[in-house]
Design an enzyme around this catalytic site. Structure first.
Site, mmCIF file in Angstrom:
data_model
loop_
_atom_site.group_PDB
_atom_site.id
_atom_site.type_symbol
_atom_site.label_atom_id
_atom_site.label_comp_id
_atom_site.label_asym_id
_atom_site.label_seq_id
_atom_site.Cartn_x
_atom_site.Cartn_y
_atom_site.Cartn_z
ATOM 1 N N GLU A 31 34.019 32.390 50.267
ATOM 2 C CA GLU A 31 33.161 33.349 50.948
ATOM 3 C C GLU A 31 31.862 33.420 50.139
ATOM 4 O O GLU A 31 31.902 33.619 48.935
ATOM 5 C CB GLU A 31 33.806 34.735 50.981
ATOM 6 C CG GLU A 31 32.935 35.723 51.748
ATOM 7 C CD GLU A 31 33.398 37.165 51.634
ATOM 8 O OE1 GLU A 31 34.246 37.461 50.771
ATOM 9 O OE2 GLU A 31 32.886 38.001 52.398
ATOM 10 N N ARG A 258 46.459 31.211 41.181
ATOM 11 C CA ARG A 258 45.045 31.187 40.819
ATOM 12 C C ARG A 258 44.916 31.080 39.309
ATOM 13 O O ARG A 258 45.844 31.390 38.560
ATOM 14 C CB ARG A 258 44.354 32.433 41.334
ATOM 15 C CG ARG A 258 44.717 33.691 40.575
ATOM 16 C CD ARG A 258 44.055 34.938 41.135
ATOM 17 N NE ARG A 258 42.711 34.698 41.607
ATOM 18 C CZ ARG A 258 42.149 35.355 42.622
ATOM 19 N NH1 ARG A 258 42.832 36.286 43.259
ATOM 20 N NH2 ARG A 258 40.929 35.104 42.992
ATOM 21 N N LYS A 268 35.348 38.505 41.159
ATOM 22 C CA LYS A 268 33.936 38.480 41.551
ATOM 23 C C LYS A 268 33.318 39.862 41.394
ATOM 24 O O LYS A 268 32.152 39.982 41.054
ATOM 25 C CB LYS A 268 33.828 38.013 43.011
ATOM 26 C CG LYS A 268 33.781 36.501 43.135
ATOM 27 C CD LYS A 268 33.300 36.074 44.500
ATOM 28 C CE LYS A 268 34.469 35.890 45.440
ATOM 29 N NZ LYS A 268 34.070 35.265 46.718
#
Length: 752
Positions: A31, A258, A268
RNA sequence: UGGGGUAUCGCCAAGCGGUAAGGCACUAGUUUUUGGUACUGGUAUCGGGGGUUCGAAUCCCUCUACCCCAUCCA
């Protein structure tokens, strides 16, 4: 090197082999709402790497379904990162926003088949109605709306007739699903916001769960790989595609863990906070775990890719040691980069018996780096050495310059300290030394042995440079927030000194400053007038480590204590069964326990025992039922089984009378579970009757022994674990048919 | 707490019933005009407990710990 494949590649390989897909197509779907970090690098390496490995292709797709957070500058950063790492996406960059019209049509389709409805509950109500993890939710009254009404409402939502939040489009699935994600998930929401690409064209935007699977489908993705937190979303992924009938060739989602690295934050949100809070100079601050940060710091793409390869891919949440990353960049730069001399914290040394000046020849590379290149280093009476490289009262094991210990100036002469000059506060300001004229590097006839060679620069000709010494951003191994920041993560040294060739010849942009570490000419702030170097990573420093260790005594680690939980007590009926099993059938308590507590299993056992004529030994049968049948019965009901209790009874009897070994029984069972064939037929057809005759087995054992003299020796030397190896070999040789008990005895006998 | 995952050396990670790979870290030594590099060697019985088996990290039962899910984020 890597013989072993990760589980994703294993899946891909199987799917290719089985013909499920003709070609592997992956995608990297970020994204665009933040700068990519090293966690993205892992994902990039996985998606592009797998596509490359299997000659497929990988798309770069901006998953831009939320107009309020996304921005063009981030798509640029994302493209940049992929390219810098050296990967090529297939065709143009894709955007979910380009699929908005198609997605809208799919939504309409869903409404038409009654699988989606417009809900008009408030956000608050929706949350309430969803229920909790333990209580099921309830459906909104608006779910009753007719298809026509839904169609009309949805179209008007699209046209912007309603305010944000007034309506949403939801899937009609199951408000009491155990998986919370399946409780009528939202498909579309109204957003009167400007989208950085589609502008003001849309007033409804698809949610991730709706947009992602369909985007994958539209692009013909075969393997949609994402991180573990999407495991629950997989059900929706499948539901949407299946419900829409998009199931001929379609993507499947697979999840991997992850990346997490200690002393590092990867979210983020937290990275954004650092940038906006001014704790760092920007997304590309060399201390940031962003691709831009590592790049600015001086990391190479190769080192990062190598890191991603080394850490592997798995499903276990894990925390990689930052030392592994540091190793990768050192390892890469070691063979690539010129060595030069710089002094970060200068201490003046005057060599009283040297007059004039000269230029010394020095290779840029040590002998073990097969690269060519050299420069001249000016030398004269006044030089600077690193303050650390002199000690008046050294501890034991100190190899550098002291009043009693001479040292070599790298590429130059051996010097000896004659006098230490201090200021009023007792700080050392200068060393008076003498050099040995016979000790010139490369033509040393002095015969003096020194413990080390240190770097230095010539006082007159050295260039002043700025060096930015970076350390880890956080001092906590698992940082939470800015309170865990390392206050010393950046140290700016304005007046470091460096040998002139580095500035004038510019042999490279990355260097090893001899004995200190790897440094990178800052790509933005560096000018010829004011050179700036970033420290990429230090060299391994076993001396510095030793010193630290003396201070911290190692703390003993307490072993974790395992707590045993309560076992649910048996019901009366279960207890009665248990008693019968242990008493009448003489089953051991573990087997009896398993059987008694599981009704399906218990019934199966009972039938197998009763219906097979004559009855098998109850103990042997129970073992097969509890250990093998149980596995099948875990996920299937009795009717779904390919085999029946009588067949299992037959199987047990063959074990009872030693027609087959229990090892073979397992193999036969697998076959039965797959094909539903009769065990006796399987054994006959495959000739699985076991071989117990020693005269047939012995020659095979001899052969194996003859072939493996090393292991025989090891075994005789006491490595008894090897018994399994020999037995295994014999069994393998006979297709598993040799009676393992007999083999075991014979092998033990032979090797005695 | 319902559901979904995961547990193999200090940190990653192979392994899929027959001798517990490999990398990082650590450590001992050799080489070295970088206390670097390179090279050689050392370092685990698999979350706990039971069971099945000649043989279990691998199969069965059970317990424990950790992660994810109740955003109109992705």
């Amino acid at each position: 090197m890597s013989e072993s494949k990760d589980f994703l590649r294993t899946i891909v390989e199987e799917d290719l082999k089985s013909g499920k897909y003709k070609e592997v197509v992956t995608r990297f779907p970020p994204e665009p709402n933040g700068f990519p970090h090293i966690g993205h690098a892992k994902s990039i390496c996985i998606n592009f790497g797998i596509a490359d490995d299997y000659h497929g292709h990988c798309n770069l797709r901006m998953d831009d379904t939320n107009p309020t957070t996304e921005d063009t500058k981030y798509v640029e950063a994302l493209k940049d990162a992929v390219q810098w790492l050296g990967f090529n996406w297939d065709g143009n960059v894709r955007y979910t926003s380009d699929y908005f019209p198609k997605l809208y049509d799919y939504a309409v389709e869903l409404i038409k088949i009654g699988k989606a409805y417009v809900d008009s509950l408030t956000e608050e109500e929706i949350r309430e109605y969803r229920g909790t993890v333990t209580e099921s939710g309830k459906r909104s009254k608006y779910a009753q709306r007719s298809v026509e009404e839904n169609l009309d409402l949805f179209e008007r939502m699209k046209n912007g007739e309603f305010k944000d939040g007034e309506h949403v489009l939801r899937a009609r699935i199951d408000m009491s699903a155990a998986n919370m994600k399946m409780r009528d998930p939202l498909l579309y929401r109204i957003r009167h916001a400007h989208h950085y690409r589609s502008g003001d064209e849309w007033h409804v935007y698809p949610m991730y769960d709706f947009g992602h699977c369909l985007s994958d489908y539209i692009e013909g993705i075969s393997h949609s790989m994402c991180t573990l937190e999407f495991e629950n979303n997989r059900d929706i992924y499948d539901w949407v595609l299946d419900t829409l009938g998009l199931d001929t060739v379609r993507p499947y989602q697979h999840e991997f863990a992850r990346l997490a690295i200690n002393y590092t934050v990867m979210s983020k949100r937290k990275l954004l906070e650092l940038v906006e809070g001014g704790q760092v100079s920007g997304w590309d601050d060399p201390r940031m775990p962003t691709i831009a940060g590592y790049r600015r710091r001086g990391y190479t793409p190769e080192s990062i890719i190598n890191f991603c390869d080394q850490i592997g891919i798995a499903k276990a949440n894990s925390m990689v040691d930052v030392a592994q990353l540091e190793f990768c960049i050192r390892d890469d730069l070691n063979t690539k980069v010129p060595r030069v001399m710089a002094v970060l914290d200068p201490l003046k040394v005057t060599i009283v018996n040297y007059e004039g000046s000269e230029e010394l020849d020095a290779s840029y590379y040590p002998e073990d780096v097969p690269k060519e290149g050299s420069r001249k280093i000016p030398f004269s009476k006044e030089i600077y050495i690193e303050r650390d490289d002199f000690m008046e009262n050294p501890p034991k094991g100190y190899f550098r310059l002291t009043p009693e210990q001479s040292v070599r100036l790298k590429h130059a002469y051996i010097i000896t300290c004659k006098e230490v000059i201090k200021d009023a506060n007792g700080n050392i300001t200068e060393i008076i030394a003498e050099y040995n004229p016979e000790s010139k590097s490369g033509q040393d006839t002095s015969g003096i042995k020194v413990k080390s060679a240190i770097q230095w620069v010539d006082a007159k000709t050295a260039k002043t440079v700025e060096v930015r010494v970076y350390d880890r951003l956080y001092s906590s191994e698992a940082p939470e927030g800015i309170e865990d920041l390392n206050p010393h993560s950046l140290q700016v040294i304005k007046n470091a000194l460096i040998e002139p060739a580095v500035i004038t010849e510019k042999p490279d942009v990355r260097f090893q400053f001899e004995r200190q570490g790897y440094f990178y000419a800052d790509p933005i702030d560096y000018t010829d007038e004011k050179p700036v170097f970033n420290k990429i990573v230090g060299l391994k420093d076993s001396w510095g480590k030793k010193k630290k260790e003396d201070k911290h005594a190692s703390k003993p680690q307490a072993k974790k204590v395992q707590i045993d939980g309560e076992v649910v007590p048996m019901s009366e009926a279960e207890q009665a069964l248990f008693d019968k099993y242990t008493g009448e059938f003489k089953l051991n308590s573990e087997v009896a326990n398993t059987l008694a507590r599981d009704e399906k299993l218990s019934n199966f056992y009972y039938e197998a025992l009763a219906l097979s004529v004559p009855s098998p030994n109850p103990v042997g049968l129970a073992n097969i039922v509890t250990n093998e049948v149980a596995r099948e019965l875990k996920e299937k009901s009795v009717d779904e089984l390919k085999f029946n209790p009588i067949q299992i009874g037959e199987l047990a009897k063959m074990v009872d009378d030693e027609t087959i070994s229990s090892k073979i029984a397992k193999q036969v069972f697998e076959e039965m579970a797959k094909t539903g064939e009769n065990p006796i037929q399987i054994v006959e057809a495959k000739g699985l009757v076991q071989i117990s005759d020693p005269s047939k087995i012995l020659p095979i054992i001899d052969e194996i022994i003859a072939k493996n003299p090393d292991n025989v020796a090891k075994f005789k030397a006491g490595n008894t674990k090897l018994l399994g190896f020999f037995v295994g070999q014999v069994l393998k040789n006979t297709g598993g048919k040799a009676n393992p008990k007999v083999v075991n005895e014979l092998v033990s006998e032979k090797l005695k």
